[in-house]
Every structure is written in structure tokens, then in C-alpha cells.
Design a protein around this motif. Structure first.
Motif, short mmCIF file in Angstrom:
data_model
loop_
_atom_site.label_atom_id
_atom_site.label_comp_id
_atom_site.label_asym_id
_atom_site.label_seq_id
_atom_site.Cartn_x
_atom_site.Cartn_y
_atom_site.Cartn_z
N SER A 122 0.84 -1.20 0.00
CA SER A 122 0.00 0.00 0.00
C SER A 122 0.87 1.26 0.00
O SER A 122 0.57 2.25 -0.67
N SER A 123 1.96 1.20 0.76
CA SER A 123 2.88 2.33 0.83
C SER A 123 3.52 2.59 -0.54
O SER A 123 3.65 3.74 -0.97
N LEU A 124 3.90 1.51 -1.22
CA LEU A 124 4.52 1.64 -2.55
C LEU A 124 3.51 2.18 -3.56
O LEU A 124 3.86 2.99 -4.42
N LEU A 125 2.26 1.76 -3.43
CA LEU A 125 1.23 2.20 -4.37
C LEU A 125 0.83 3.66 -4.15
O LEU A 125 0.35 4.32 -5.07
N GLU A 126 1.02 4.17 -2.95
CA GLU A 126 0.75 5.58 -2.69
C GLU A 126 1.67 6.47 -3.52
O GLU A 126 1.28 7.52 -3.99
N GLU A 127 2.90 5.97 -3.71
CA GLU A 127 3.88 6.73 -4.48
C GLU A 127 3.73 6.49 -5.97
O GLU A 127 4.01 7.36 -6.79
N ASN A 128 3.30 5.27 -6.32
CA ASN A 128 3.10 4.94 -7.73
C ASN A 128 1.90 4.00 -7.86
O ASN A 128 2.04 2.79 -7.77
N PRO A 129 0.69 4.56 -8.07
CA PRO A 129 -0.53 3.75 -8.14
C PRO A 129 -0.56 2.77 -9.32
O PRO A 129 -1.38 1.86 -9.35
N PHE A 130 0.35 2.96 -10.29
CA PHE A 130 0.35 2.11 -11.49
C PHE A 130 1.54 1.15 -11.51
O PHE A 130 1.99 0.73 -12.58
N ASP A 131 2.04 0.79 -10.35
CA ASP A 131 3.14 -0.17 -10.25
C ASP A 131 2.60 -1.57 -10.55
O ASP A 131 1.95 -2.20 -9.71
N GLN A 132 2.87 -2.06 -11.75
CA GLN A 132 2.31 -3.35 -12.19
C GLN A 132 2.74 -4.51 -11.30
O GLN A 132 1.94 -5.39 -10.98
N VAL A 133 4.00 -4.51 -10.92
CA VAL A 133 4.51 -5.62 -10.11
C VAL A 133 3.79 -5.69 -8.77
O VAL A 133 3.36 -6.77 -8.34
N VAL A 134 3.64 -4.56 -8.12
CA VAL A 134 2.97 -4.52 -6.82
C VAL A 134 1.50 -4.91 -6.95
O VAL A 134 0.97 -5.66 -6.13
N LEU A 135 0.84 -4.41 -7.99
CA LEU A 135 -0.57 -4.76 -8.20
C LEU A 135 -0.74 -6.26 -8.41
O LEU A 135 -1.69 -6.87 -7.92
N ALA A 151 -8.83 -12.17 -5.18
CA ALA A 151 -7.96 -12.23 -6.36
C ALA A 151 -8.71 -11.74 -7.60
O ALA A 151 -8.15 -11.00 -8.42
N ILE A 152 -9.98 -12.13 -7.72
CA ILE A 152 -10.80 -11.68 -8.85
C ILE A 152 -10.96 -10.16 -8.82
O ILE A 152 -10.84 -9.48 -9.84
N GLU A 153 -11.22 -9.64 -7.63
CA GLU A 153 -11.42 -8.19 -7.48
C GLU A 153 -10.16 -7.42 -7.88
O GLU A 153 -10.21 -6.45 -8.65
N TRP A 154 -9.00 -7.88 -7.38
CA TRP A 154 -7.75 -7.19 -7.70
C TRP A 154 -7.40 -7.30 -9.18
O TRP A 154 -6.91 -6.34 -9.80
N LEU A 155 -7.66 -8.48 -9.76
CA LEU A 155 -7.36 -8.67 -11.19
C LEU A 155 -8.24 -7.78 -12.06
O LEU A 155 -7.77 -7.19 -13.04
N ASN A 156 -9.51 -7.69 -11.72
CA ASN A 156 -10.41 -6.83 -12.50
C ASN A 156 -9.99 -5.36 -12.41
O ASN A 156 -10.02 -4.63 -13.41
N LYS A 157 -9.58 -4.93 -11.22
CA LYS A 157 -9.11 -3.55 -11.05
C LYS A 157 -7.83 -3.34 -11.87
O LYS A 157 -7.64 -2.29 -12.50
N TYR A 158 -6.94 -4.34 -11.83
CA TYR A 158 -5.69 -4.26 -12.59
C TYR A 158 -5.98 -4.14 -14.09
O TYR A 158 -5.38 -3.32 -14.80
N LEU A 159 -6.93 -4.94 -14.59
CA LEU A 159 -7.22 -4.97 -16.01
C LEU A 159 -7.96 -3.73 -16.49
O LEU A 159 -7.99 -3.44 -17.69
#
Length: 300
Positions: A122-135, A151-159
Motif C-alpha cells: 500500500s505504501s509503494l502504491l501511494e507513491e506509484n498507483p500504477f506499479d504493475q509488479v505490486v498490483l 484475487a478476482i477483485e484485484w485482477l479486475n481492477k488491474y485490467l
């Protein structure tokens, strides 16, 4: 996707290195390039270089890449002390690195410290919300805890952001199939076919999902995609050939008693059955009677 030539070269190098023939660094570079997981080998041969000051110094800036590679392999092998030592070296060299921060989060995952790992990500995503590796790590973490809905929820948000990520679509489809959510899986495979229309794997997977869903329209569409799989593989995909036979039989049962024009032609079934018999004669002649028995049991 790893080609046969690349896989042959990788296996050749692996045998060479395992038998003391040298080439450990070339092997590790190829593993990294092809993005394959040979964690036990990477750990063994990576440490042999890192523990030798002369070999390590010869790497130049690539030394840090090797520390990262070995850290990930060590986590895969549950050698967490080794991973921790590698990450400490990287922290000292790159104290503000987000890349090292990801490794720290992965180490927390390996320990089962899910809340701490989530906090780190979460801390890393605050600095870069589009960090693919962290997502993606969030998806992996949800799966590791058995939280498939998460997992489904996070994948859908990622996509929503990274719509062209074929691996993510495929992973989402496979999760849906595992949960028997076939309509959702079908949508994922439609996206994959649109983006990579010449890959037979997606045509086959889509056909199998539609066959599982059943119903006349789905079965007719499934038959078309089994046929396209056969076309894309030069007529050698046995699963697709079986699929043609199964679909033809199922469609025949659903259209029984209808007008001749509405019924399914048996011609494609006959061609698929003949192709299957030819393949079995070449590859598994002892199983040919079983094949013939199975085909006879399908009512057309």
C-alpha cells in the motif's frame, strides 16, 4: 512463450553447469531472459558466484541484478535467511529503491506476514498507483491465502488499467473456471482471442468453456472454435478433435426430431473421428479399441 530452441539451449546449459562445465552466469542470464522458474538451480549457481569475490566483481553492475534474482529464488525455495541477506545488501546499495521495496514485501509474504506485506505494498502504491509488479503481488497474495474473490477483485481492477496484459486475462479466466463461473471465463477468453487470434490455446479453452455451459447456441459456437483450433494446429490437437465429436453428438441430441435442415451434418464428426484414429494408430495403438468404443458411444 519459450520456444523449443530456447528450451533446448536452456536444458543444455543447465546440464553443462550441473556437471561442472562452466557457464553458470550465461545460464542465469538465460533463465532471467526467458522468465522461467528454475529456482533451485538459480539459488545454487547464483550463490556459487555471489560467494566468490572474484567472480562477483567480474559482473560489474550486473552484480545487483544477480542479488535480486537469487533473493527471489531463495524465497521460492523457502531459504528465507538467504533471501533476507540478499535484500540487505541491496538495501544498503539502493536505500530508497522501490524495486528493493517490492522484494521486502515479497519476503513478508514468504513469511506469511500478510498484513505487513499489504501495508508495504500500500505504501509503494501511494507513491506509484500504477506499479504493475505490486498490483500483481496483491493478486498473488490473495490467491496464496485462498481468497479467490479477492484475487478476482484485484485482477479486475488491474485490467481496468492494463487491458493489454494477456497473462492477467488468462489468469482471471482460469480462476473463473476453477470457481465454475463459466460465463465470466468465456468473456476473458473472448478478450484473449481478440488480442491474439492465432493462438490455438485460447480457441481451445474458449470452446471447452462453451461446451461446459451447454445449450444449442453455445455448442454450435464451441464446435466452430474446436474447428479453428484444429486449423491452427494443423489437425493435430486431439482435444479439439474429441471436442468436435462431443459437440456434434450433443447438438444431435438437442435437435432430434427437428427438420433435416436444422440438424447437424455428421461430415465434420466423421473427419474428426478418422483423424483421431490415425493419431492413435501412430502414438498409442494399444488404446485404439478404447477410442473406437468411445466414438461408437456418441450418438449422432
Amino acid at each position: 512463450m519459450v520456444t523449443k530452441t530456447e528450451e533446448t539451449e536452456l536444458n543444455r546449459l543447465e546440464i553443462q553447469v550441473d556437471n561442472g562445465g562452466g557457464g553458470a552466469w550465461e545460464y542465469l542470464c538465460l533463465v532471467r531472459k526467458l522468465k522461467v522458474r528454475r529456482s533451485d538451480k538459480v539459488l545454487k549457481h547464483g550463490l556459487s558466484i555471489l560467494n566468490d569475490p572474484k567472480k562477483r566483481s567480474n559482473l560489474g553492475p550486473e552484480e545487483w541484478t544477480l542479488y535480486e534474482q537469487v533473493a527471489v529464488a531463495a524465497m521460492d525455495c523457502q531459504c528465507l535467511d538467504v533471501a533476507k541477506d540478499c535484500i540487505k545488501v541491496l538495501q544498503k546499495r539502493f536505500p530508497e529503491s522501490k524495486r528493493v521495496g517490492r522484494l521486502e514485501g515479497m519476503l513478508l509474504e514468504s513469511k506469511g506476514s500478510w498484513a505487513e506485506a499489504e501495508k508495504a505494498y500500500s505504501s509503494l502504491l501511494e507513491e506509484n498507483p500504477f506499479d504493475q509488479v505490486v498490483l500483481k503481488r496483491r493478486v498473488a497474495m490473495a490467491k496464496a491465502q485462498g481468497n479467490m474473490s479477492g484475487a478476482i477483485e484485484w485482477l479486475n481492477k488491474y485490467l481496468e488499467t492494463f487491458m493489454a496484459d494477456h497473462d492477467a486475462w488468462r489468469e482471471l479466466a482460469e480462476i473463473y473456471v476453477s470457481l465454475q463461473m463459466y460465463k465470466q471465463a468465456a468473456y476473458c477468453y473472448e478478450e484473449l482471442i481478440l488480442s491474439q487470434p492465432t493462438l490455438p490455446l485460447y480457441h481451445l479453452a474458449y470452446a471447452e468453456v462453451l461446451y461446459t455451459l451447454g445449450g444449442l447456441e453455445n455448442l454450435q459456437t464451441a464446435k466452430k472454435y474446436y474447428a479453428s483450433t484444429i486449423d491452427l494446429t494443423g489437425g493435430k490437437n486431439t482435444r479439439a478433435l474429441f471436442g468436435i465429436c462431443l459437440c456434434t453428438s450433443a447438438i444431435g441430441q438437442l435437435t432430434k426430431g427437428r427438420n433435416k435442415e436444422e440438424k447437424e451434418s455428421p461430415e465434420l464428426h466423421s473427419l474428426a473421428a478418422t483423424a483421431l484414429e490415425k493419431i492413435y494408430k501412430q502414438r498409442a495403438p494399444t488404446k485404439l479399441p478404447l477410442l473406437n468404443s468411445a466414438l461408437k458411444g456418441l450418438k449422432i
